[in-house]
Design a protein around this motif. Structure first.
Motif, mmCIF file in Angstrom:
data_model
loop_
_atom_site.group_PDB
_atom_site.id
_atom_site.type_symbol
_atom_site.label_atom_id
_atom_site.label_comp_id
_atom_site.label_asym_id
_atom_site.label_seq_id
_atom_site.Cartn_x
_atom_site.Cartn_y
_atom_site.Cartn_z
ATOM 1 N N HIS A 89 0.953 -1.175 0.033
ATOM 2 C CA HIS A 89 -0.084 -0.106 -0.162
ATOM 3 C C HIS A 89 0.844 1.548 -0.171
ATOM 4 C CE1 HIS A 89 -2.572 -3.046 1.976
ATOM 5 N NE2 HIS A 89 -3.650 -2.574 1.351
ATOM 6 N N ILE A 90 2.046 1.136 -0.852
ATOM 7 C CA ILE A 90 3.039 2.186 -0.515
ATOM 8 C C ILE A 90 2.444 3.504 -1.020
ATOM 9 C CG2 ILE A 90 4.022 1.621 -2.956
ATOM 10 C CD1 ILE A 90 5.917 2.429 0.474
ATOM 11 N N ASN A 91 1.561 3.617 -2.065
ATOM 12 C CA ASN A 91 0.925 4.626 -2.836
ATOM 13 C C ASN A 91 -0.146 5.360 -2.054
ATOM 14 O OD1 ASN A 91 2.745 4.664 -4.964
ATOM 15 N ND2 ASN A 91 1.720 3.217 -5.707
ATOM 16 N N MET A 92 -0.683 4.745 -0.930
ATOM 17 C CA MET A 92 -1.599 5.281 0.084
ATOM 18 C C MET A 92 -1.298 6.263 1.008
ATOM 19 S SD MET A 92 -4.112 1.976 0.300
ATOM 20 C CE MET A 92 -5.327 2.674 1.121
ATOM 21 N N VAL A 93 -2.135 7.101 1.576
ATOM 22 C CA VAL A 93 -1.794 7.969 2.609
ATOM 23 C C VAL A 93 -2.165 7.469 3.784
ATOM 24 C CG1 VAL A 93 -2.603 10.110 3.959
ATOM 25 C CG2 VAL A 93 -2.672 9.677 1.374
ATOM 26 N N PHE A 94 -0.944 7.300 4.731
ATOM 27 C CA PHE A 94 -1.166 6.678 6.011
ATOM 28 C C PHE A 94 -1.395 7.629 7.084
ATOM 29 C CE2 PHE A 94 1.351 3.916 3.252
ATOM 30 C CZ PHE A 94 0.790 2.526 3.757
ATOM 31 N N ILE A 95 -1.958 7.262 8.178
ATOM 32 C CA ILE A 95 -2.209 8.111 9.466
ATOM 33 C C ILE A 95 -1.532 7.331 10.789
ATOM 34 C CG2 ILE A 95 -3.835 9.233 11.009
ATOM 35 C CD1 ILE A 95 -5.661 9.574 8.543
ATOM 36 N N CYS B 133 5.581 12.847 6.790
ATOM 37 C CA CYS B 133 4.390 13.333 7.388
ATOM 38 C C CYS B 133 4.286 14.627 8.150
ATOM 39 C CB CYS B 133 4.024 12.225 8.637
ATOM 40 S SG CYS B 133 5.112 12.479 10.098
ATOM 41 N N SER B 134 3.090 15.054 8.266
ATOM 42 C CA SER B 134 2.806 16.425 9.057
ATOM 43 C C SER B 134 1.740 16.000 10.077
ATOM 44 C CB SER B 134 2.533 17.379 7.957
ATOM 45 O OG SER B 134 1.218 16.933 7.352
ATOM 46 N N PRO B 135 1.797 16.787 11.275
ATOM 47 C CA PRO B 135 0.732 16.621 11.993
ATOM 48 C C PRO B 135 -0.582 16.889 11.609
ATOM 49 C CG PRO B 135 2.071 18.516 12.585
ATOM 50 C CD PRO B 135 2.703 18.121 11.324
ATOM 51 N N ARG B 136 -1.548 16.228 12.040
ATOM 52 C CA ARG B 136 -3.102 16.315 11.359
ATOM 53 C C ARG B 136 -4.013 17.163 12.335
ATOM 54 N NH1 ARG B 136 -7.308 11.536 9.745
ATOM 55 N NH2 ARG B 136 -8.741 12.890 8.356
ATOM 56 N N VAL B 137 -4.023 18.460 12.212
ATOM 57 C CA VAL B 137 -4.873 19.153 12.988
ATOM 58 C C VAL B 137 -5.852 19.898 12.323
ATOM 59 C CG1 VAL B 137 -3.021 19.528 14.708
ATOM 60 C CG2 VAL B 137 -3.179 21.107 12.402
ATOM 61 N N SER B 138 -6.965 20.291 12.922
ATOM 62 C CA SER B 138 -8.022 20.881 12.232
ATOM 63 C C SER B 138 -8.222 22.521 12.168
ATOM 64 C CB SER B 138 -9.319 20.486 12.928
ATOM 65 O OG SER B 138 -9.473 20.967 14.383
ATOM 66 N N ASP B 139 -7.564 22.929 13.088
ATOM 67 C CA ASP B 139 -7.502 24.438 13.196
ATOM 68 C C ASP B 139 -6.395 25.024 13.823
ATOM 69 O OD1 ASP B 139 -8.259 24.302 15.907
ATOM 70 O OD2 ASP B 139 -10.328 24.400 15.350
ATOM 71 N N LEU B 140 -6.212 26.422 13.814
ATOM 72 C CA LEU B 140 -4.989 26.889 14.585
ATOM 73 C C LEU B 140 -5.048 26.957 15.967
ATOM 74 C CD1 LEU B 140 -4.711 30.296 12.508
ATOM 75 C CD2 LEU B 140 -3.361 28.268 12.225
ATOM 76 N N VAL B 141 -6.441 26.798 16.728
ATOM 77 C CA VAL B 141 -6.427 26.573 18.127
ATOM 78 C C VAL B 141 -5.658 25.145 18.386
ATOM 79 C CG1 VAL B 141 -7.758 26.321 19.963
ATOM 80 C CG2 VAL B 141 -8.232 28.137 18.132
ATOM 81 N N ASN C 208 0.766 11.261 29.357
ATOM 82 C CA ASN C 208 0.267 12.371 30.034
ATOM 83 C C ASN C 208 -0.920 13.190 29.549
ATOM 84 O OD1 ASN C 208 2.008 11.620 32.189
ATOM 85 N ND2 ASN C 208 3.775 13.090 31.330
ATOM 86 N N ARG C 209 -1.384 12.883 28.210
ATOM 87 C CA ARG C 209 -2.316 13.392 27.513
ATOM 88 C C ARG C 209 -3.147 12.449 27.012
ATOM 89 N NH1 ARG C 209 1.126 17.637 23.517
ATOM 90 N NH2 ARG C 209 2.213 18.565 25.227
ATOM 91 N N ASP C 210 -4.578 13.080 27.066
ATOM 92 C CA ASP C 210 -5.763 12.114 26.515
ATOM 93 C C ASP C 210 -5.838 12.218 25.206
ATOM 94 O OD1 ASP C 210 -6.285 11.950 29.459
ATOM 95 O OD2 ASP C 210 -7.761 13.747 29.340
ATOM 96 N N GLU C 211 -5.540 13.343 24.637
ATOM 97 C CA GLU C 211 -5.744 13.262 23.052
ATOM 98 C C GLU C 211 -4.308 12.616 22.388
ATOM 99 O OE1 GLU C 211 -6.559 17.064 21.784
ATOM 100 O OE2 GLU C 211 -8.492 17.233 22.843
ATOM 101 N N ALA C 212 -4.595 12.023 21.349
ATOM 102 C CA ALA C 212 -3.586 11.204 20.407
ATOM 103 C C ALA C 212 -3.075 12.111 19.558
ATOM 104 C CB ALA C 212 -3.826 9.982 20.110
ATOM 105 N N LEU C 213 -1.973 12.376 19.179
ATOM 106 C CA LEU C 213 -1.212 13.076 18.104
ATOM 107 C C LEU C 213 -1.157 12.193 16.948
ATOM 108 C CD1 LEU C 213 0.343 15.523 16.967
ATOM 109 C CD2 LEU C 213 2.441 14.313 17.619
ATOM 110 N N ARG C 214 -1.935 12.663 15.804
ATOM 111 C CA ARG C 214 -2.265 12.106 14.547
ATOM 112 C C ARG C 214 -1.280 12.667 13.354
ATOM 113 N NH1 ARG C 214 -6.886 9.185 14.346
ATOM 114 N NH2 ARG C 214 -8.187 9.517 16.244
ATOM 115 N N LEU C 215 -0.419 11.785 12.705
ATOM 116 C CA LEU C 215 0.366 12.196 11.813
ATOM 117 C C LEU C 215 0.131 11.558 10.278
ATOM 118 C CD1 LEU C 215 3.766 11.705 13.825
ATOM 119 C CD2 LEU C 215 2.562 13.762 13.316
#
Length: 204
Positions: free
Chosen positions: A9-15, A51-59, A22-29
């Motif tokens: 699956h080398i041509n697919m996007v991976f997350i 990769c780059s971090p997957r975030v929804s907004d500036l906050v 110490n954090r509840d929320e996971a970091l998605r790359l």
């Protein structure tokens, strides 16, 4: 996933999801797997995750202590976040402008109502002033002018009174007393206007 599954699956996007203890929320790359043609010194095949971090907004970006410069230039997330932030700012400005416009309309209406009330009070004050003083004197008083004393060679003064007024008030209803006084005032006002007389009201 093992190495062979990734290669298939080398041509697919991976997350990739990374969790911090110490954090509840996971970091998605989010990114792409790149197979390196040169093996490692130990002879194993190598895989690079671009990769780059997957975030929804500036906050959220700021909450993860990241900056726009941490996102690749080719990542459309930068433009989307900036566009979303611009739209949010514009929406906030529009809401504020609408609130200010509403407040301005309310203030304008209150000012208009105040002008109407002031005009009514001024009209009542003028009526009272002209009913107590001669027209010429009342006009001078309205203009804040001094009213000099006048001398007349001959004058006629009529003093009028309601005989037994106290007893009438004690035996009559308040509304009847008001009606009687209103009728008398109207009669006297009509006579003074017809004969061009000046009327001075006193109580005592």
């Amino acid at each position: 996933l093992d190495f062979h599954e990734i290669m298939s699956h080398i041509n697919m996007v991976f997350i990739l999801v990374g969790r911090h203890p110490n954090r509840d929320e996971a970091l998605r790359l989010k990114g792409q797997m790149i197979h390196l043609s040169h093996p490692s010194p130990s002879g194993d095949s190598q895989m690079l995750f671009l990769c780059s971090p997957r975030v929804s907004d500036l906050v959220e970006l700021k909450g993860r202590q990241l900056y726009l410069s941490d996102l690749p230039l080719h990542d459309a997330t930068r433009d989307l976040m900036l566009l979303d932030d611009t739209r949010t700012s514009q929406h906030i400005q529009i809401v504020k402008l609408e609130e200010l416009n509403t407040q301005l309309n309310v203030a304008h209406q209150e000012l208009a109502d105040a002008h109407v009330d002031l005009a009514k009070e001024k009209e009542l004050t003028d009526k009272l002033l002209y009913s107590m003083f001669p027209v010429q004197v009342a006009t001078q008083l309205k203009r804040n002018e001094s009213v000099p004393a006048e001398t007349f060679a001959s004058v006629t003064i009529l003093f009028s009174d309601i005989v037994g007024f106290t007893a009438i008030c004690a035996e009559s209803r308040p509304s009847d007393v008001v009606t009687m006084l209103d009728s008398l005032y109207k009669e006297f006002d009509a006579i003074t206007r017809e004969n061009r007389l000046d009327k001075v009201e006193t109580i005592g």
